[in-house]
Design an enzyme around this catalytic site. Structure first.
Site, PDB file in Angstrom:
ATOM      1  N   ASP A  13     -14.365  43.235 -48.513  1.00 53.28           N
ATOM      2  CA  ASP A  13     -13.747  43.056 -47.360  1.00 53.28           C
ATOM      3  C   ASP A  13     -12.620  44.193 -47.162  1.00 53.28           C
ATOM      4  O   ASP A  13     -12.053  44.651 -48.303  1.00 53.28           O
ATOM      5  CB  ASP A  13     -13.496  41.828 -46.890  1.00 53.28           C
ATOM      6  CG  ASP A  13     -12.755  41.533 -45.383  1.00 53.28           C
ATOM      7  OD1 ASP A  13     -13.599  42.089 -44.684  1.00 53.28           O
ATOM      8  OD2 ASP A  13     -11.691  41.043 -45.515  1.00 53.28           O
ATOM      9  N   ASP A  15      -9.906  44.389 -44.001  1.00 56.98           N
ATOM     10  CA  ASP A  15      -8.527  43.775 -43.557  1.00 56.98           C
ATOM     11  C   ASP A  15      -8.161  42.493 -44.279  1.00 56.98           C
ATOM     12  O   ASP A  15      -9.067  41.460 -44.292  1.00 56.98           O
ATOM     13  CB  ASP A  15      -8.713  43.371 -42.015  1.00 56.98           C
ATOM     14  CG  ASP A  15      -9.011  44.775 -41.221  1.00 56.98           C
ATOM     15  OD1 ASP A  15      -7.964  45.844 -41.296  1.00 56.98           O
ATOM     16  OD2 ASP A  15      -9.799  44.856 -40.614  1.00 56.98           O
ATOM     17  N   ASP A 176     -10.967  37.573 -48.024  1.00 55.63           N
ATOM     18  CA  ASP A 176     -10.038  36.870 -47.831  1.00 55.63           C
ATOM     19  C   ASP A 176     -10.079  35.477 -46.900  1.00 55.63           C
ATOM     20  O   ASP A 176      -9.085  34.849 -46.964  1.00 55.63           O
ATOM     21  CB  ASP A 176      -8.691  37.719 -47.479  1.00 55.63           C
ATOM     22  CG  ASP A 176      -8.954  38.154 -45.977  1.00 55.63           C
ATOM     23  OD1 ASP A 176     -10.196  38.838 -45.575  1.00 55.63           O
ATOM     24  OD2 ASP A 176      -8.110  37.793 -44.920  1.00 55.63           O
TER      25      ASP A 176
END
Length: 229
Positions: A13, A15, A176
Site C-alpha cells: 500500500d 498512503d 496499514d
C-alpha cells in the site's frame, strides 16, 4: 504472528504504509473547506476519513456539514476542486516512513518482485512515488482508478496477482488498515500490517491479519528468514 509461507512478490500500500501523506491531505481538504467558507478540520478528523479513495474522502467531509442530499449534489464539483488543490500539494509535505527506503532495497536485493497498490488515483500515486525517490523499486503501480473496484474489494489484489502471473498465496500484501487486510484476505493473499498508518481511527489490533510488524525493513528480515528455512 502467524507462520508465513515462502512468497515471491509483495503488494504494498502507499498512503500510511510507504509514506506519511497526512499533511498533504489536510492541506488540500482545508483549501477546499476555505472555498466553501467552512472552518478548517484538524488532521485527526481528516485521517479518519482517508483510505477508501478521494471520492469517499470528499463525500464523508461534505456529510459532516450538509444533509445527505445536499452533500451528494455538491460532491462532483467539490471533488474537482479537491483534485485541483491536491495536485498542487501532492508530495510537498509527505515523508517516507522510517525503514521504507532500506526495506524496499533489501526486498529487491533478495529477489522479491514489488508492486504498489493504492486507492489513490494512479497519476497521483506515480507522481508521489517519483517525488519520494522510490518508484524504481516497483514493477507495477496500480491506483484506485486502475480497476473497476477499490480496496477493500479484492479486485485490485487479484488483478495484481494476474499481472505478476502468480497465485495469491505467493504474494504477500503489506498495508496499514482494515481495507488492505480485507482485500488481501478476500483475494487469498497473506497480509502483514504496519502499525503507524491510518486505520480510520481504529486500533490496528482489531485487524484480522497474519501479523503486525514494526517497519518494512522488519518485513524484509522476516521474509529472508522464511524463504531460507
Amino acid at each position: 504472528m502467524q507462520k508465513l509461507q515462502p512468497v515471491k512478490a509483495l503488494i504494498i500500500d502507499l498512503d500510511g504504509t510507504l509514506a506519511d501523506t497526512a499533511p498533504d491531505f489536510v492541506v488540500a481538504i482545508n483549501q477546499v473547506r476555505a472555498e466553501l467558507e467552512l472552518a478548517p478540520m484538524h488532521s485527526d478528523a481528516v485521517m479518519r476519513m482517508v483510505g477508501k479513495g478521494a471520492e469517499h474522502l470528499i463525500l464523508s467531509m461534505l456529510k459532516l456539514e450538509y444533509p445527505e442530499d445536499q452533500a451528494n449534489a455538491r460532491h462532483a464539483a467539490v471533488l474537482e476542486r479537491y483534485f485541483h488543490h491536491y495536485q498542487a500539494v501532492n508530495g510537498k509535505y509527505a515523508q517516507l516512513f522510517p525503514g521504507v527506503r532500506e526495506g524496499l532495497q533489501a526486498l529487491q536485493q533478495q529477489g522479491f518482485r514489488l508492486t504498489c497498490v493504492t486507492n489513490k488515483s494512479l497519476q497521483f500515486a506515480e507522481d508521489l512515488l517519483q517525488l519520494t525517490g522510490i518508484r524504481q523499486h516497483f514493477e507495477f503501480v496500480f491506483g484506485g482508478d486502475s480497476f473497476a473496484r477499490k480496496k477493500p474489494d479484492p479486485t485490485p489484489m487479484l488483478e495484481t496477482c494476474r499481472a505478476l502471473t502468480l497465485s495469491p498465496e505467493q504474494v504477500l500484501a503489506i498495508g496499514d488498515s482494515e481495507n488492505d487486510a480485507r482485500a488481501a484476505r478476500a483475494a487469498g493473499c497473506p497480509v502483514l500490517i504496519l502499525p503507524y498508518g491510518y486505520n480510520h481511527g481504529e486500533p490496528i489490533q482489531t485487524i484480522e491479519s497474519d501479523g503486525i510488524v514494526d517497519s518494512l525493513m522488519v518485513v524484509a528480515e522476516l521474509l529472508a528468514s522464511v524463504n531460507t528455512q
